[in-house]
Design a protein around this motif. Structure first.
Motif, PDB file in Angstrom:
ATOM      1  N   ALA A 289      41.089  44.912  26.949  1.00  0.00           N
ATOM      2  CA  ALA A 289      40.071  45.864  27.383  1.00  0.00           C
ATOM      3  C   ALA A 289      39.765  45.651  28.865  1.00  0.00           C
ATOM      4  N   TYR A 290      39.389  46.725  29.529  1.00  0.00           N
ATOM      5  CA  TYR A 290      39.078  46.689  30.959  1.00  0.00           C
ATOM      6  C   TYR A 290      37.939  45.716  31.274  1.00  0.00           C
ATOM      7  N   GLU A 291      36.869  45.762  30.472  1.00  0.00           N
ATOM      8  CA  GLU A 291      35.715  44.888  30.724  1.00  0.00           C
ATOM      9  C   GLU A 291      36.109  43.423  30.627  1.00  0.00           C
ATOM     10  N   LYS A 292      36.994  43.090  29.713  1.00  0.00           N
ATOM     11  CA  LYS A 292      37.451  41.709  29.598  1.00  0.00           C
ATOM     12  C   LYS A 292      38.253  41.298  30.828  1.00  0.00           C
ATOM     13  N   ALA A 293      39.015  42.228  31.380  1.00  0.00           N
ATOM     14  CA  ALA A 293      39.794  41.927  32.584  1.00  0.00           C
ATOM     15  C   ALA A 293      38.874  41.642  33.767  1.00  0.00           C
ATOM     16  N   VAL A 294      37.834  42.450  33.935  1.00  0.00           N
ATOM     17  CA  VAL A 294      36.876  42.221  35.013  1.00  0.00           C
ATOM     18  C   VAL A 294      36.169  40.884  34.820  1.00  0.00           C
ATOM     19  N   GLY A 295      35.784  40.590  33.589  1.00  0.00           N
ATOM     20  CA  GLY A 295      35.127  39.311  33.311  1.00  0.00           C
ATOM     21  C   GLY A 295      36.047  38.137  33.564  1.00  0.00           C
ATOM     22  N   LEU A 296      37.328  38.307  33.271  1.00  0.00           N
ATOM     23  CA  LEU A 296      38.305  37.252  33.519  1.00  0.00           C
ATOM     24  C   LEU A 296      38.392  36.943  35.011  1.00  0.00           C
ATOM     25  N   ILE A 297      38.425  37.983  35.827  1.00  0.00           N
ATOM     26  CA  ILE A 297      38.520  37.806  37.283  1.00  0.00           C
ATOM     27  C   ILE A 297      37.254  37.151  37.830  1.00  0.00           C
ATOM     28  N   ASN A 298      36.101  37.672  37.446  1.00  0.00           N
ATOM     29  CA  ASN A 298      34.844  37.151  37.990  1.00  0.00           C
ATOM     30  C   ASN A 298      34.527  35.755  37.477  1.00  0.00           C
ATOM     31  N   GLY A 299      35.097  35.382  36.351  1.00  0.00           N
ATOM     32  CA  GLY A 299      34.813  34.064  35.795  1.00  0.00           C
ATOM     33  C   GLY A 299      35.633  32.950  36.402  1.00  0.00           C
ATOM     34  N   HIS A 300      36.606  33.288  37.249  1.00  0.00           N
ATOM     35  CA  HIS A 300      37.455  32.261  37.855  1.00  0.00           C
ATOM     36  C   HIS A 300      36.768  31.661  39.069  1.00  0.00           C
ATOM     37  N   GLU A 301      36.981  30.367  39.281  1.00  0.00           N
ATOM     38  CA  GLU A 301      36.319  29.691  40.398  1.00  0.00           C
ATOM     39  C   GLU A 301      36.902  30.064  41.750  1.00  0.00           C
ATOM     40  N   TYR A 302      38.129  30.599  41.762  1.00  0.00           N
ATOM     41  CA  TYR A 302      38.722  31.057  43.011  1.00  0.00           C
ATOM     42  C   TYR A 302      38.506  32.560  43.141  1.00  0.00           C
ATOM     43  N   GLY A 303      38.551  33.038  44.374  1.00  0.00           N
ATOM     44  CA  GLY A 303      38.315  34.459  44.593  1.00  0.00           C
ATOM     45  C   GLY A 303      39.060  34.977  45.797  1.00  0.00           C
ATOM     46  N   ASN A 304      40.372  34.744  45.842  1.00  0.00           N
ATOM     47  CA  ASN A 304      41.148  35.138  47.026  1.00  0.00           C
ATOM     48  C   ASN A 304      41.477  36.629  47.008  1.00  0.00           C
ATOM     49  N   GLY A 305      42.338  37.066  46.104  1.00  0.00           N
ATOM     50  CA  GLY A 305      42.739  38.465  46.081  1.00  0.00           C
ATOM     51  C   GLY A 305      42.998  38.954  44.675  1.00  0.00           C
TER      52      GLY A 305
END
Length: 207
Positions: A101-117
């Protein structure tokens, strides 16, 4: 599944060769220590249950047997609790993490400690705008695979992908390499009565 089937032959076709070979797609990693580190991540991810679809560890180059070469590796069914997902590997290893699901994908990205690209591929403008505004990432691409801007744009990530207070390029880089000087002055009136156009030499005045 279609994406995996497309990726496999492309990863397998990567030409691993010395950097002096103009046809090389990928040269060696920088050191034995780096190579051992990457190999350790690959082995650990296998033990954790991820599927190694393309294994590039058997690369051998005649005349460069002592080189630190590693072929492209492709993992499928990687999960967020695996070290290969949590850490930055700096090696030719691509991991596929699946969400439904799209919401899970966004949560996966925001939940990571890195935030490059990060990037999103879509034909839905509303989804693209929502993604761009919500992800906590320093560089975001829409239908662009690697969102690294040109030098006069700000380059750099957020969270643990940023060291210090400034990014590399753009006005951030200009400010980092600039010494600012601020001068505040005030000139009270009444000191001179207009402009003076004569030159003084001793007691003589020349007009």
């Amino acid at each position: 599944e279609r994406m995996i089937k497309t990726l496999v032959p492309r990863v397998e076709a990567l030409k691993i060769a010395p950097y002096t070979d103009p046809a090389s797609d990928m040269g060696p990693v920088i050191s034995r220590q780096s190579l051992d580190r990457i190999l350790g991540y690959i082995a650990e991810c296998e033990r954790a249950g991820a599927q190694l679809v393309v294994d590039g560890r058997d690369v051998k180059l005649q005349g460069y047997e002592g080189g630190y070469f590693l072929g492209g590796c492709l993992f499928d069914h990687v999960t967020p609790d695996m070290s290969i997902y949590k850490d930055e590997i700096f090696g030719p290893v691509l991991s596929v993490v699946r969400v439904d699901a799209y919401e899970k994908a966004v949560g996966l990205i925001n939940g990571h400690e890195y935030g490059n690209g990060t990037s999103i591929f879509t034909r839905d403008g509303d989804t693209a705008r929502d993604f761009f505004s919500r992800v906590r990432i320093g560089m975001v691409g829409v239908n662009v695979p690697i969102p690294v801007p040109v030098a006069y744009h700000s380059f750099g990530g957020w969270k643990r992908s940023l060291f210090g207070d400034h990014h590399i390029h753009g006005m951030e880089g200009v400010r980092f390499n600039t010494h600012l000087k601020t001068m505040t002055t005030r000139w009270p009136s009444g000191i001179k009565e207009g402009a003076v156009f004569n030159f003084h030499s001793g007691s003589e005045t020349q007009n």
